[in-house]
Design an enzyme around this catalytic site. Structure first.
Site, PDB file in Angstrom:
ATOM      1  N   TYR A 144       0.862  -1.187   0.000  1.00  0.00           N
ATOM      2  CA  TYR A 144       0.000   0.000   0.000  1.00  0.00           C
ATOM      3  C   TYR A 144       0.892   1.228   0.000  1.00  0.00           C
ATOM      4  O   TYR A 144       1.836   1.327   0.791  1.00  0.00           O
ATOM      5  CB  TYR A 144      -0.925   0.025   1.226  1.00  0.00           C
ATOM      6  CG  TYR A 144      -1.818   1.252   1.291  1.00  0.00           C
ATOM      7  CD1 TYR A 144      -1.579   2.260   2.225  1.00  0.00           C
ATOM      8  CD2 TYR A 144      -2.874   1.420   0.393  1.00  0.00           C
ATOM      9  CE1 TYR A 144      -2.380   3.399   2.278  1.00  0.00           C
ATOM     10  CE2 TYR A 144      -3.683   2.558   0.441  1.00  0.00           C
ATOM     11  CZ  TYR A 144      -3.426   3.543   1.382  1.00  0.00           C
ATOM     12  OH  TYR A 144      -4.220   4.664   1.422  1.00  0.00           O
ATOM     13  N   ASP A 237       9.446   2.992  -0.868  1.00  0.00           N
ATOM     14  CA  ASP A 237       8.413   3.715  -0.139  1.00  0.00           C
ATOM     15  C   ASP A 237       8.676   3.510   1.359  1.00  0.00           C
ATOM     16  O   ASP A 237       8.317   2.488   1.934  1.00  0.00           O
ATOM     17  CB  ASP A 237       7.013   3.204  -0.525  1.00  0.00           C
ATOM     18  CG  ASP A 237       5.941   3.916   0.261  1.00  0.00           C
ATOM     19  OD1 ASP A 237       4.745   3.629   0.019  1.00  0.00           O
ATOM     20  OD2 ASP A 237       6.277   4.763   1.110  1.00  0.00           O
ATOM     21  N   LYS A 265       4.918  10.142   7.722  1.00  0.00           N
ATOM     22  CA  LYS A 265       4.605   9.769   9.102  1.00  0.00           C
ATOM     23  C   LYS A 265       5.537  10.432  10.131  1.00  0.00           C
ATOM     24  O   LYS A 265       5.347  11.585  10.513  1.00  0.00           O
ATOM     25  CB  LYS A 265       4.587   8.241   9.220  1.00  0.00           C
ATOM     26  CG  LYS A 265       3.431   7.598   8.401  1.00  0.00           C
ATOM     27  CD  LYS A 265       3.396   6.113   8.551  1.00  0.00           C
ATOM     28  CE  LYS A 265       2.432   5.465   7.585  1.00  0.00           C
ATOM     29  NZ  LYS A 265       1.022   5.507   8.016  1.00  0.00           N
TER      30      LYS A 265
END
Ligand code: KE4
Length: 428
Positions: A144, A237, A265
């Site tokens: 994801y 990623d 994040k």
């Protein structure tokens, strides 16, 4: 445990917000219950609107590696806020942010800040396509990378298949150039790369969105070599793994140099910030220098970057990752033993302070094996843990996150709750 106020707020929420939440996983639909509404966070704990306290193992899905309301971060935000919050014009803190990232992630020779991981990955892929002049991209099944159209693509049948839309609203044209291969399947990836028409492989170097899955020995090295051989860009990623699995992320942990990196994040210190960066010759294709357009009203927001820089500074202090490893090992081993003691099949995947206990015998090495987990049992376990004061990610296919604010007493509570919740889940 009364959650009466949460329930009344949830009813209001559902009337005005789709599903009552601003991000689907928060609705707890995968674990057979309703969400509780949070009032505040403090260190390793959160308190809901009914006054119930929980040891938090979501950590806002990764950002809060220092725990909630860290005083030094709050001070950095307050100090920055006193001079204004956003200007739509460049600020020195954005330069310091890019310089800091480059010093810790040398592969990020140049950096562009954005406001979310989705923006980072979407922009990195557009840049890769613009730089290579190629359209096709490869992602892993179960990977994801945010919700850009070209990434909401489901694996078709077979090992490496042309993407099919993974969401309503994603047109075939947006999915067609995305090829989905099994995670850890180097041969399948190489077979697609061999055509020489792939712009980029985007990969979670340690997968965290199918539950935690670690790269098989040689997998990342193989991806690196194959991408180089075929003129394809390798995009790591690291939105979740950046500053989580090591100060320099997975690329430092495994010694791999990606062409582009996305990060998010933790780098926002609890506020909305993310970034992408990489080789100078690639990044210089970005507007206003080059032909690849990308922009954002709040990109490089001074408030978020000040919080992120403070978090990065604190994480750079001695002993940080040793402590996170100690906490992670204690929690992972304790949870695994608790679930197995109840007679339930379980296996653990963990890297430092991010981990997943799968309710299956394992090993879990990709999305197909992750999906053999007993999600019904996991749901019962989740509900039992919340009842006993532990806030788990509400999905078997997510990772738990520990922070530097967690204490041994917190972990004792979690492990005791796990023993009781696993037994209750058997009877459920
Ligand atoms: P955001 O757009 O949510 O900031 O980042 C997207 C993203 C990109 N790359 C990776 C590896 C990610 O894990 C994410 C987002 N992670 C999910 C949790 N697994 C965010 C939680 C949510 O969607 O509410």
């Amino acid at each position: 445990m009364s959650i009466q106020r949460s329930q009344s707020i949830f009813e209001r929420a559902k009337a005005v917000i789709p599903g009552g939440v601003n991000s689907p996983v928060r609705a707890c639909r995968g674990v057979g219950t309703d969400p509780v509404f949070v009032q505040q966070g403090d260190g390793a704990t959160i308190t809901d609107v009914d006054g119930n306290r929980y040891v938090d193992l979501i950590g806002s899905w990764g950002p809060l590696i220092l725990g909630h309301s860290h005083p030094e971060i709050l001070d950095a935000i307050a100090e920055t806020m006193s001079q204004g919050t956003t200007f739509g014009a460049p600020t020195e803190v954005e330069v310091r942010f890019a310089e800091t990232l480059r010093s810790i992630y040398p592969a990020m020779e140049m950096v562009r800040a954005v406001s979310s991981g989705t923006e980072a990955t979407m922009s990195a892929l557009r840049l890769a396509r613009g730089f290579t002049g190629r359209a096709r991209i490869i992602k892993a099944d179960g990977g994801y990378h945010g919700h850009a159209d070209c990434l909401l693509v489901a694996a078709g049948s077979g090992a490496a298949t042309l993407g099919i839309p993974g969401s309503a609203g994603v047109p075939d044209g947006a999915a067609r150039d995305t090829i989905v291969v099994p995670y850890n399947d180097l041969a399948a990836t190489e077979a697609v790369l061999a055509a020489g028409d792939v712009a980029a492989v985007i990969i979670e170097p340690i997968a965290g969105n199918m539950g935690l899955v670690v790269p098989a020995p040689g997998y990342l090295e193989g991806l690196r070599a194959a991408c180089t051989r075929h003129g394809t860009l390798l995009i790591f990623d690291e939105v979740m793994t950046g500053f989580r699995v090591a100060y320099g992320g997975a690329q430092a942990r495994y010694g791999i140099t990606p062409d582009l990196t996305t990060i998010g994040k933790i780098v926002g210190g609890g506020l909305p910030a993310a970034a992408f960066g990489g080789r100078r010759d690639i990044m210089e294709k970005l507007a206003p220098l080059g032909p690849v357009y990308q922009a954002g009203t709040l990109s490089g927001n001074p408030l978020a970057l000040a919080a992120g820089l403070k978090a990065i500074e604190i994480l750079g202090r001695p002993g940080t990752y040793e402590r996170l490893e100690t906490l992670g090992a204690r929690l992972g081993d304790g949870l695994l033993a608790a679930v197995r003691a109840a007679g339930l099949p379980a296996c653990l995947n963990r890297v430092g302070s991010m981990l997943t206990v799968f309710f299956c015998a394992g090993p879990v090495t990709d999305y197909a094996t992750a999906k053999t987990s007993d999600t019904k049992r996991f749901g019962a376990f989740f509900r039992g843990m919340r009842e006993r004061g532990v806030f788990l990610p509400p999905s078997q296919y997510e990772a738990m996150f520990i922070s530097l604010a967690h204490t041994d007493e917190d972990l004792d509570l979690v492990i005791a709750a796990a023993k009781a919740s696993a037994l209750a889940a058997v009877a459920d």
